[in-house]
Motif scaffolding. Structure first.
Motif, PDB file in Angstrom:
ATOM      1  N   LYS A  23       5.217   7.180   5.709  1.00 39.32           N
ATOM      2  CA  LYS A  23       6.319   8.105   6.566  1.00 39.32           C
ATOM      3  C   LYS A  23       5.373   9.382   6.683  1.00 39.32           C
ATOM      4  CE  LYS A  23      11.027   7.296   4.495  1.00 39.32           C
ATOM      5  NZ  LYS A  23      12.523   7.581   3.549  1.00 39.32           N
ATOM      6  N   SER A  83       3.304   9.850   2.520  1.00 38.62           N
ATOM      7  CA  SER A  83       3.681   8.505   1.621  1.00 38.62           C
ATOM      8  C   SER A  83       2.952   7.517   2.050  1.00 38.62           C
ATOM      9  CB  SER A  83       5.211   9.296   0.484  1.00 38.62           C
ATOM     10  OG  SER A  83       5.995   8.842   1.866  1.00 38.62           O
ATOM     11  N   THR A  85       4.314   3.640   0.500  1.00 38.47           N
ATOM     12  CA  THR A  85       5.277   2.956  -0.416  1.00 38.47           C
ATOM     13  C   THR A  85       4.760   1.613  -0.116  1.00 38.47           C
ATOM     14  OG1 THR A  85       6.753   4.530   0.038  1.00 38.47           O
ATOM     15  CG2 THR A  85       7.520   3.026  -1.645  1.00 38.47           C
ATOM     16  N   LYS A  89       5.950   1.419  -4.474  1.00 38.95           N
ATOM     17  CA  LYS A  89       5.286   2.423  -5.590  1.00 38.95           C
ATOM     18  C   LYS A  89       4.032   2.903  -4.389  1.00 38.95           C
ATOM     19  CE  LYS A  89       3.979  -0.887  -9.317  1.00 38.95           C
ATOM     20  NZ  LYS A  89       5.022  -1.935  -8.192  1.00 38.95           N
ATOM     21  N   ASP A  90       3.922   4.495  -4.596  1.00 36.01           N
ATOM     22  CA  ASP A  90       3.236   5.461  -3.447  1.00 36.01           C
ATOM     23  C   ASP A  90       2.243   5.317  -3.822  1.00 36.01           C
ATOM     24  OD1 ASP A  90       2.962   7.181  -1.492  1.00 36.01           O
ATOM     25  OD2 ASP A  90       3.651   9.113  -2.441  1.00 36.01           O
ATOM     26  N   ALA A  92      -0.430   6.621  -1.961  1.00 34.04           N
ATOM     27  CA  ALA A  92      -0.821   7.742  -1.198  1.00 34.04           C
ATOM     28  C   ALA A  92      -1.612   8.517  -2.876  1.00 34.04           C
ATOM     29  CB  ALA A  92       0.206   9.011  -0.545  1.00 34.04           C
ATOM     30  N   LYS A  93      -0.352   8.411  -3.675  1.00 32.98           N
ATOM     31  CA  LYS A  93      -1.342   9.147  -5.050  1.00 32.98           C
ATOM     32  C   LYS A  93      -1.993   8.329  -6.401  1.00 32.98           C
ATOM     33  CE  LYS A  93       3.344  11.291  -5.196  1.00 32.98           C
ATOM     34  NZ  LYS A  93       4.632  12.126  -5.490  1.00 32.98           N
TER      35      LYS A  93
END
Length: 571
Positions: A23, A83, A85, A89-90, A92-93
Motif C-alpha cells: 500500500k 506498507s 503486509t 505482518k508489515d 516494511a518495519k
C-alpha cells in the motif's frame, strides 16, 4: 496450454485476506546527485495461490518494488512511506535480522542475472545444498539426494552430471535454471521471479514456467512475476500491474489489460511486444521485404566482391572429454550471410548457436571446416588482416553484466574501440560517443556513470553502442535484446534495421526469442544438438516449418495461443 488456468470469481474467495498487500509504497535512493524517488505510491494485492505480473520498462521501479518486498534493497535505498503486509505482518518495519526468518522458506527469489548471483568458485550443487541446509529443508545425510531432486524439478537435464559443475562450465540457460532451483528449493509461500526465463530458450522457458504453475496449483504458492514480456504475463498471470517511472499506471485482469489497455503507456507496451503479436505479424516488420533487400544488396556489391560477406562450410567444434566420448558442440555447420542481410540462428541452450558465433568471431578455433569473410580465409589471416577483421566485425554479447568493464565510465567504455583504432581526433570521438548514446536511447548524463549504476537493459544498450562505434560491416548479436523491456527492444531492433538500410550492415543474430527473430531476420537457421536441422527464409520457417523440432520451437512462443486481434486503426 499446459500452464495455469485463470481463476474464476467462484474460485477466489474475496473475503480471504491477501497473502501480500503493498500500500502506497515509496522508495528513494541516496546518490551523489541527491535523492532519487524510484517508486512513488505503488499499491498491489496478491492472494494465496495467485500469480501477479509486474510489467514495465527498465527503470520503471518493478524490480525495486520486488526487492523491497524481500528486504534486499541496496544500502543507499530506503522505504520512505507505505506498507508491505505479508501474511498479516508489515515487512516494511522488519530489520535485516527479522528478514532472515522470512527469506528462503517464506519468500523465495529467482533473480535475473545468473553470473552475478551465483558464486563462481563454488559448485552449483553445493550452492543449492547450502540453501536447503540453512533453511532446514534437508539434513547432511539426505541433502545430496534432495539437491538432485530440486535440480530435476527445475528442468536441469542429467543433474547427476551437472551437480559438480561450476557456473562458468554451464550455458547461460543452465545457469539460470540453477537460480530457479535455488529459488524453489524451500517451497516458499511466495516466489518472486525477477525475469526468471529471460536467458532461456522458449521450450525450456515453458517447462520452467509450467513447473512454477504446478507449485501454484499444488502448494498454494503465490508468484510475483517481474517481466518485460507481455505475452508471458498474459499466459501466466491472473493479474497484471503496469509500472511507469516509479508509479503504477494500470492494473487489473491480465487478459483484459492486454486486449483492452486503457493507459497510453500500456497501449505502447502492448503494441511493442513481439510475443503478443507474432502470430499476426508479417516477417520483416522492421525491414524491407526480402526480395527488395536481396536486390539492393546485389546492386551495392562491387563486381569483384563476393555476394556473401560470410561463408561457413562444414564447421565443427569438438571438445575431447577424458575417459568419455568426444563432445560435438557444433557438427558440420554450413551457412551464408549475404551482404546487407540478417541471418538468425535459433535453438535451445546447448544447441551450438553461440559456439558457431564464437568460432566466426575468432574467440574459439574450429576443429575442422572453413570460414571466409569477404572472400578471405579467416584461418590464414596476417596480423594486419586480423586487426582489420576485428574492426569490421563487432560482437554484442548476451550478458550485459560481464561484458562491460566495471572500472570504466560509460563514456570511456563506448570510446575505447575508437581510441584503440585511433579513429578521428579526441574531440570527434567524444562527439561520436554522445551521438551513439542518442541512437540507443540513453541520456548523455550517463557518460560519467559506471555500469553498476545502470539497469540490465541500460547496460545492454551501452554494449550495443560500443559495438557500433567503429561502424562495422558485420555485427554478431548474441541475444542482444534478451535483457531489454519491449519498448526499448523495439527501439533497438528498429535502430539495427535502420543502420542496416543506411549502411548495408550485415547481422548474425543469435536468439532463443523466435518472436524477435521473425521481426528482424531475412533467413533463419535452426540448430539442435550442434547440427543445423533446417534453414530457409524467415517467411518459410514461420509459415511452413518442415522439421519437427522447428515446429516445437514455434509452438512454445509465449502469447502464441492468446489470439489477440490487431486493432486495424493502430496498424
Amino acid at each position: 496450454m499446459s500452464g495455469m488456468t485463470h481463476a474464476t470469481p467462484e474460485q477466489t474467495a474475496p473475503e480471504a485476506a491477501p497473502l501480500l498487500e503493498v500500500k502506497d509504497l515509496s522508495i528513494s535512493f541516496r546518490t551523489q546527485h541527491g535523492t532519487v524517488e524510484a517508486v512513488q505510491g505503488a499499491s498491489l494485492t496478491l492472494r494465496q495461490g495467485q500469480t501477479l505480473a509486474i510489467v514495465g520498462e527498465s527503470g520503471s521501479g518493478k524490480s525495486t518494488t520486488a526487492m523491497a518486498i524481500i528486504g534486499l534493497l541496496p544500502d543507499n535505498g530506503n522505504i520512505t512511506s507505505g506498507s508491505i503486509t505479508f501474511d498479516g505482518k508489515d515487512l516494511a518495519k522488519y530489520s535485516d535480522k527479522q528478514y532472515q526468518s522470512v527469506r528462503g522458506n517464506q519468500i523465495g527469489l529467482v533473480p535475473q542475472d545468473p553470473m552475478s548471483n551465483l558464486n563462481p568458485v563454488t559448485r552449483v550443487g553445493d550452492q543449492i545444498a547450502e540453501t536447503l541446509l540453512v533453511n532446514k529443508m534437508a539434513t547432511k545425510a539426505d541433502v545430496n539426494a534432495k539437491v538432485l531432486e530440486v535440480m530435476g524439478r527445475a528442468g536441469i537435464p542429467n543433474p547427476e552430471a551437472k551437480v559438480r559443475a561450476y557456473p562458468h562450465e554451464l550455458s547461460g540457460g543452465l545457469r539460470q535454471r540453477v537460480l530457479i532451483a535455488i529459488g524453489l528449493a524451500c517451497r516458499p509461500r511466495l516466489l518472486i521471479a525477477d525475469e526468471p526465463t529471460s536467458a532461456l530458450d522458449v521450450t525450456v522457458q515453458r517447462t520452467i514456467l509450467d513447473q512454477i504453475d504446478t507449485m501454484t496449483a499444488e502448494l498454494g504458492t503465490s508468484v510475483l512475476l517481474i517481466t518485460h514480456d507481455l505475452g508471458l504475463a498474459a499466459e501466466r498471470a491472473e493479474q497484471v500491474v503496469v509500472m511507469h517511472r516509479g508509479r503504477v499506471v494500470e492494473q487489473g485482469d491480465a487478459r483484459q489489460i492486454l486486449e483492452n489497455p486503457q493507459h497510453e503507456y500500456t497501449k505502447k507496451l502492448v503494441a511493442a511486444a513481439p510475443s503478443v503479436g507474432v502470430a499476426r505479424q508479417a516477417p520483416g516488420a522492421y525491414t524491407a521485404p526480402l526480395a527488395e533487400r536481396e536486390e539492393l544488396a546485389t546492386e551495392e556489391v562491387p563486381a569483384a566482391a563476393p555476394a556473401n560477406l560470410v561463408e561457413l562450410r562444414d564447421l565443427t567444434k569438438v571438445y575431447p572429454i577424458r575417459g568419455k566420448e568426444d563432445f560435438y558442440a557444433a557438427k558440420g555447420v554450413s551457412l551464408d550471410i549475404p551482404r546487407g542481410s540478417t541471418v538468425a540462428i535459433v535453438g535451445e541452450s546447448g544447441s551450438g548457436k553461440t559456439t558457431t558465433a564464437r568460432m566466426l568471431l575468432g574467440l574459439i578455433k574450429p576443429t575442422s571446416g572453413t570460414m571466409t569473410f569477404d572472400g578471405k580465409d579467416l584461418t590464414k589471416l596476417s596480423k594486419a588482416d586480423a586487426k582489420d577483421f576485428r574492426r569490421r566485425v563487432q560482437p554484442v554479447f548476451q550478458d550485459p553484466y560481464s561484458s562491460l568493464n566495471p572500472m570504466f565510465t560509460i563514456g570511456r567504455i563506448i570510446q575505447e574501440p575508437m581510441d584503440a583504432y585511433k579513429v578521428g581526433t579526441p574531440a570527434t570521438r567524444r562527439a561520436r560517443v554522445k551521438e551513439l548514446l542518442d541512437q540507443v536511447a540513453l541520456p548523455q548524463a550517463m557518460l560519467r556513470r559506471y555500469p553498476s549504476e545502470l539497469s540490465g537493459g541500460q547496460r545492454q544498450r551501452v554494449a550495443i553502442a560500443r559495438a557500433l562505434a567503429l561502424e562495422p560491416e558485420l555485427i554478431v548479436c548474441d541475444e542482444p535484446v534478451s535483457a531489454l523491456d519491449v519498448l526499448v527492444q523495439a527501439q533497438i531492433l528498429k535502430l539495427l534495421a535502420d543502420l542496416q538500410a543506411e549502411r548495408g550492415l550485415s547481422y548474425l543474430f543469435i536468439s532463443h526469442d523466435l518472436a524477435v527473430v521473425r521481426l528482424i531476420s531475412d533467413y533463419v537457421c535452426v540448430m539442435q544438438n550442434g547440427e543445423l536441422v533446417e534453414a530457409a527464409s524467415s517467411e518459410e520457417i514461420f509459415t511452413n516449418p518442415r522439421h519437427p523440432y522447428t515446429r516445437k520451437l514455434l509452438a512454445s512462443i509465449p502469447g502464441n495461443e492468446l489470439g489477440i486481434q490487431e486493432d486495424p486503426e493502430a496498424a
